[in-house]
Design an enzyme around this catalytic site. Structure first.
Site, PDB file in Angstrom:
ATOM      1  N   ILE A  32     -11.375   5.475  11.691  1.00 52.63           N
ATOM      2  CA  ILE A  32     -10.536   5.429  10.339  1.00 52.63           C
ATOM      3  C   ILE A  32     -10.799   4.523   9.410  1.00 52.63           C
ATOM      4  CG2 ILE A  32      -8.336   6.270   9.511  1.00 52.63           C
ATOM      5  CD1 ILE A  32      -9.099   8.352  11.401  1.00 52.63           C
TER       6      ILE A  32
ATOM      7  N   ARG B  32      -9.150   0.506   0.829  1.00 53.41           N
ATOM      8  CA  ARG B  32      -8.135   1.381   0.886  1.00 53.41           C
ATOM      9  C   ARG B  32      -8.176   2.547  -0.411  1.00 53.41           C
ATOM     10  NH1 ARG B  32      -4.154  -0.114   5.105  1.00 53.41           N
ATOM     11  NH2 ARG B  32      -3.263   1.995   4.771  1.00 53.41           N
ATOM     12  N   PRO B  33      -9.299   3.411  -0.331  1.00 50.11           N
ATOM     13  CA  PRO B  33      -9.272   4.031  -1.574  1.00 50.11           C
ATOM     14  C   PRO B  33      -8.120   4.912  -2.024  1.00 50.11           C
ATOM     15  CG  PRO B  33     -10.767   4.921   0.057  1.00 50.11           C
ATOM     16  CD  PRO B  33     -10.053   3.468   0.750  1.00 50.11           C
ATOM     17  N   ILE B  34      -7.644   5.594  -3.171  1.00 45.27           N
ATOM     18  CA  ILE B  34      -6.978   6.612  -3.427  1.00 45.27           C
ATOM     19  C   ILE B  34      -7.397   7.608  -4.191  1.00 45.27           C
ATOM     20  CG2 ILE B  34      -4.839   5.044  -3.320  1.00 45.27           C
ATOM     21  CD1 ILE B  34      -5.054   4.913  -6.705  1.00 45.27           C
ATOM     22  N   ASP B  35      -8.666   7.991  -4.028  1.00 42.82           N
ATOM     23  CA  ASP B  35      -9.241   8.958  -4.752  1.00 42.82           C
ATOM     24  C   ASP B  35      -8.779  10.317  -4.477  1.00 42.82           C
ATOM     25  OD1 ASP B  35     -10.541   8.299  -2.271  1.00 42.82           O
ATOM     26  OD2 ASP B  35     -11.972   9.994  -2.671  1.00 42.82           O
ATOM     27  N   LEU B  36      -8.209  10.680  -3.079  1.00 43.96           N
ATOM     28  CA  LEU B  36      -7.866  11.708  -2.861  1.00 43.96           C
ATOM     29  C   LEU B  36      -6.400  12.086  -3.323  1.00 43.96           C
ATOM     30  CD1 LEU B  36      -9.104  11.782   0.992  1.00 43.96           C
ATOM     31  CD2 LEU B  36      -9.831  13.191  -0.825  1.00 43.96           C
TER      32      LEU B  36
ATOM     33  N   ARG C  19       0.969  -1.197  -0.249  1.00 48.78           N
ATOM     34  CA  ARG C  19       0.023  -0.170  -0.083  1.00 48.78           C
ATOM     35  C   ARG C  19       0.871   1.394   0.063  1.00 48.78           C
ATOM     36  NH1 ARG C  19      -5.147   2.602  -0.383  1.00 48.78           N
ATOM     37  NH2 ARG C  19      -4.649   4.380   0.346  1.00 48.78           N
TER      38      ARG C  19
ATOM     39  N   ASP D 123      -3.628   3.005  14.529  1.00 48.02           N
ATOM     40  CA  ASP D 123      -2.501   2.047  14.686  1.00 48.02           C
ATOM     41  C   ASP D 123      -2.221   1.491  16.073  1.00 48.02           C
ATOM     42  OD1 ASP D 123      -2.382   2.153  11.863  1.00 48.02           O
ATOM     43  OD2 ASP D 123      -0.502   3.145  11.862  1.00 48.02           O
TER      44      ASP D 123
ATOM     45  N   CYS E 252      -6.903  -4.357   1.277  1.00 46.32           N
ATOM     46  CA  CYS E 252      -6.249  -4.683   2.480  1.00 46.32           C
ATOM     47  C   CYS E 252      -7.281  -5.002   3.580  1.00 46.32           C
ATOM     48  CB  CYS E 252      -5.733  -3.593   2.925  1.00 46.32           C
ATOM     49  SG  CYS E 252      -5.038  -3.198   4.713  1.00 46.32           S
TER      50      CYS E 252
HETATM   51  C1  UD1 Z   1      -1.417   5.621   6.816  1.00 45.84           C
HETATM   52  C2  UD1 Z   1      -0.608   4.695   7.598  1.00 45.84           C
HETATM   53  C3  UD1 Z   1      -1.241   3.778   8.247  1.00 45.84           C
HETATM   54  C4  UD1 Z   1      -2.269   4.439   9.176  1.00 45.84           C
HETATM   55  C5  UD1 Z   1      -2.933   5.402   8.566  1.00 45.84           C
HETATM   56  C6  UD1 Z   1      -3.922   6.298   9.387  1.00 45.84           C
HETATM   57  C7  UD1 Z   1       1.742   4.511   6.147  1.00 45.84           C
HETATM   58  C8  UD1 Z   1       2.376   3.832   5.388  1.00 45.84           C
HETATM   59  N1  UD1 Z   1       0.538   4.151   6.741  1.00 45.84           N
HETATM   60  O1  UD1 Z   1      -1.927   4.893   5.705  1.00 45.84           O
HETATM   61  O2  UD1 Z   1      -0.419   2.901   8.998  1.00 45.84           O
HETATM   62  O3  UD1 Z   1      -3.193   3.578   9.556  1.00 45.84           O
HETATM   63  O4  UD1 Z   1      -2.021   6.321   7.556  1.00 45.84           O
HETATM   64  O5  UD1 Z   1      -3.314   6.909  10.417  1.00 45.84           O
HETATM   65  O6  UD1 Z   1       1.932   5.953   6.432  1.00 45.84           O
HETATM   66  N2  UD1 Z   1      -9.003   7.555   2.220  1.00 45.84           N
HETATM   67  C9  UD1 Z   1      -9.869   7.915   1.380  1.00 45.84           C
HETATM   68  N3  UD1 Z   1      -9.096   8.304   0.167  1.00 45.84           N
HETATM   69  C10 UD1 Z   1      -7.943   8.339  -0.238  1.00 45.84           C
HETATM   70  C11 UD1 Z   1      -6.964   8.044   0.981  1.00 45.84           C
HETATM   71  C12 UD1 Z   1      -7.741   7.742   2.156  1.00 45.84           C
HETATM   72  O7  UD1 Z   1     -11.068   7.934   1.490  1.00 45.84           O
HETATM   73  O8  UD1 Z   1      -7.564   8.698  -1.144  1.00 45.84           O
HETATM   74  C13 UD1 Z   1      -9.447   7.503   3.386  1.00 45.84           C
HETATM   75  C14 UD1 Z   1      -8.977   5.746   4.030  1.00 45.84           C
HETATM   76  O9  UD1 Z   1      -9.963   4.971   3.499  1.00 45.84           O
HETATM   77  C15 UD1 Z   1      -9.117   6.016   5.555  1.00 45.84           C
HETATM   78  C16 UD1 Z   1      -8.651   7.423   5.897  1.00 45.84           C
HETATM   79  O10 UD1 Z   1      -9.041   7.952   4.524  1.00 45.84           O
HETATM   80  O11 UD1 Z   1     -10.458   5.946   6.164  1.00 45.84           O
HETATM   81  C17 UD1 Z   1      -7.270   7.546   6.202  1.00 45.84           C
HETATM   82  O12 UD1 Z   1      -6.293   6.986   5.446  1.00 45.84           O
HETATM   83  P1  UD1 Z   1      -4.920   7.507   5.093  1.00 45.84           P
HETATM   84  O13 UD1 Z   1      -4.638   8.615   5.931  1.00 45.84           O
HETATM   85  O14 UD1 Z   1      -4.922   7.810   3.801  1.00 45.84           O
HETATM   86  O15 UD1 Z   1      -4.050   6.183   5.495  1.00 45.84           O
HETATM   87  P2  UD1 Z   1      -2.662   5.694   4.515  1.00 45.84           P
HETATM   88  O16 UD1 Z   1      -2.023   7.100   4.557  1.00 45.84           O
HETATM   89  O17 UD1 Z   1      -3.055   4.527   3.472  1.00 45.84           O
END
Ligand code: UD1
Length: 420
Positions: free
Chosen positions: A328, A120-124, A91, A306, A115
């Site tokens: 989260i 674990r979307p990446i839209d943002l 990821r 975490d 996961c």
């Molecule tokens: C990072 C950490 C992970 C931790 C998480 C939250 C790393 C390598 N991993 O993961 O250990 O649990 O932060 O503290 O640093 N989301 C969206 N769209 C997106 C991206 C995220 O909707 O494009 C949502 C996710 O589904 C989740 C929330 O935003 O509900 C937070 O996720 P995010 O902070 O992005 O987690 P990571 O950066 O992947």
């Protein structure tokens, strides 16, 4: 596959150092792609995720060496297309997208997989890069990104449940080489984002506001090589602090940052745990009864998702009812069923886990499902009477440097063997 055999019931005792932060080092390694000059990163934890990122960087054409906690990366020339299978598996590798695109003007990176802790979307990430004028397509499992030159812009990065950590990292890195000023609103404030910003600034980037919800990046023509020491891992520190309290032990953690652990320490205090926190060292003291506490996970500075699974194990010692709400990630209670095998009484109601503590725990064979769930199972194994076998320890090796050795140093009876 490796497994831990734990003979529980021994209070932890002694002193261990905290390693460099996994979640800081992964984006920092990705940031080395922003320059053609060599970079040196110190205090790098010896983790399978770090070696994996090394493989990804090598597959892009960079040189990568790891020796005694120091990584040297030289991305003199890089390819714009990453190895599909390598990137898909981790990821954290999504954060190579911003740097590659900024450096090369195009990037082909496989979509990261799902996961077990939830979608674990990446839209943002994609929204942010589009705002910087990148053209993005998803084709044949790849994100195909293109931009002659990224353009600074104002970007609101807040999502459904708040800011995104790696999304903020990705956009901040891309913006360092964009034309003009980028303002990221609702940026993640995690210490790992701040550490990345410090590394980028030492590479010549102009960044203000990291650690606040508004980050301002003024694009530079190019970045140069730099050296950096990674911050201590606050989640590793939280894990050992909770393990010490859960076994009623006396443990000193050194080389850490107590200020990064405020929410966790606050909950531990409320639960009745006695400790002395002094800058870079934390001493957990043995005490009396553990009280039930309620907690909701939140973005930093709130209680970290975490450390949620680990806190749940401490609540198994508390008399009474505690409620842990996960805000989260939607499926982050995989550890609850496994803890039940050890005698825990936990009911899941939507995003909340209701824990009736004070039950007698006894060892059993359990299965690790993700990194932090595995840590919780190990802590529970240390609390139990008898023998606990935690299978699929490779999850732990992703994020905890030599956990079995550190635990043995604290007097725990933990053995690593091959799963039978
Ligand atoms: C990072 C950490 C992970 C931790 C998480 C939250 C790393 C390598 N991993 O993961 O250990 O649990 O932060 O503290 O640093 N989301 C969206 N769209 C997106 C991206 C995220 O909707 O494009 C949502 C996710 O589904 C989740 C929330 O935003 O509900 C937070 O996720 P995010 O902070 O992005 O987690 P990571 O950066 O992947």
């Amino acid at each position: 596959m490796d497994t831990f055999i734990i003979q529980g019931g021994v209070p932890l005792h002694g002193e261990i150092p905290i390693s460099g932060a996994k979640n800081a080092v992964l984006p920092i390694l990705a940031a080395t792609l922003l320059t053609s000059e060599p970079c040196v990163i110190r205090r790098v934890p010896d983790l399978s995720d770090v070696h994996f990122m090394g493989k990804i960087l090598r597959s892009l054409g960079a040189s990568f060496t790891f020796e005694n906690g120091t990584v040297k990366v030289h991305a003199k020339r890089v390819r714009d297309k990453g190895d599909y299978d390598l990137i898909r598996k981790m990821r954290g590798s999504i954060c190579i997208l911003g740097p590659l695109l900024a450096r090369k003007g195009k990037a082909n990176v496989s979509m990261p997989g799902g996961c077990v802790i939830g979608t674990r979307p990446i839209d943002l990430h994609l929204k942010g890069l589009r705002a910087l004028s990148a053209k993005l397509d998803i084709k044949e499992g790849y994100i195909q990104a293109k931009s002659r030159k990224l353009q600074g812009n104002e970007i609101f990065l807040g999502g459904r449940v708040g800011p995104t950590v790696l999304g903020t990292a990705n956009i901040m890195m891309a913006a360092t080489l964009a034309e003009g000023v980028t303002i990221i609103e609702s940026a993640a404030c995690e210490p790992e984002v701040v550490d990345l910003a410090h590394f980028l600034i030492s590479m010549g980037a102009k960044i203000q506001g990291a650690g606040t919800p508004r980050i301002v990046v003024t694009g530079a023509e190019e970045l140069h090589g730099a050296e950096h020491d990674v911050i201590p891992d606050r989640i590793e520190a939280a894990t050992y602090a909770i393990a010490a309290a859960a076994t009623n032990g006396e443990v000193t953690l050194t080389d850490m940052r107590c200020d990064h652990l405020a929410a966790v320490l606050d909950k531990m205090r409320e639960a009745g745990v006695r400790f002395e926190a002094r800058g870079s060292s934390l001493k957990i003291l043995p005490g009396g009864e553990i009280h039930a506490v309620d907690v909701s996970t939140q973005p930093y500075t709130g209680f970290p998702t975490d450390a949620q699974a680990q806190l749940m194990t401490l609540m198994l010692r508390a008399q009474g009812l505690s409620i842990i709400t996960e805000r989260i990630f939607e499926s982050r209670f995989m550890h609850a069923n496994e803890l039940a095998r050890l005698g825990a009484d936990i009911a899941i109601e939507g995003p909340s886990a209701i824990i009736r503590g004070g039950k007698e725990l006894s060892g059993a064979e359990v299965m690790a499902s993700d990194l932090r769930a595995s840590a919780a199972l190990v802590i529970a194994g240390l609390m139990c009477s008898g023998r606990t076998q935690v299978n699929r320890i490779y999850h732990l090796d992703r994020g905890y440097e030599v956990m079995d050795k550190k635990l043995r140093k604290l007097g725990a009876r933990v053995k690593r063997t091959k799963e039978k």
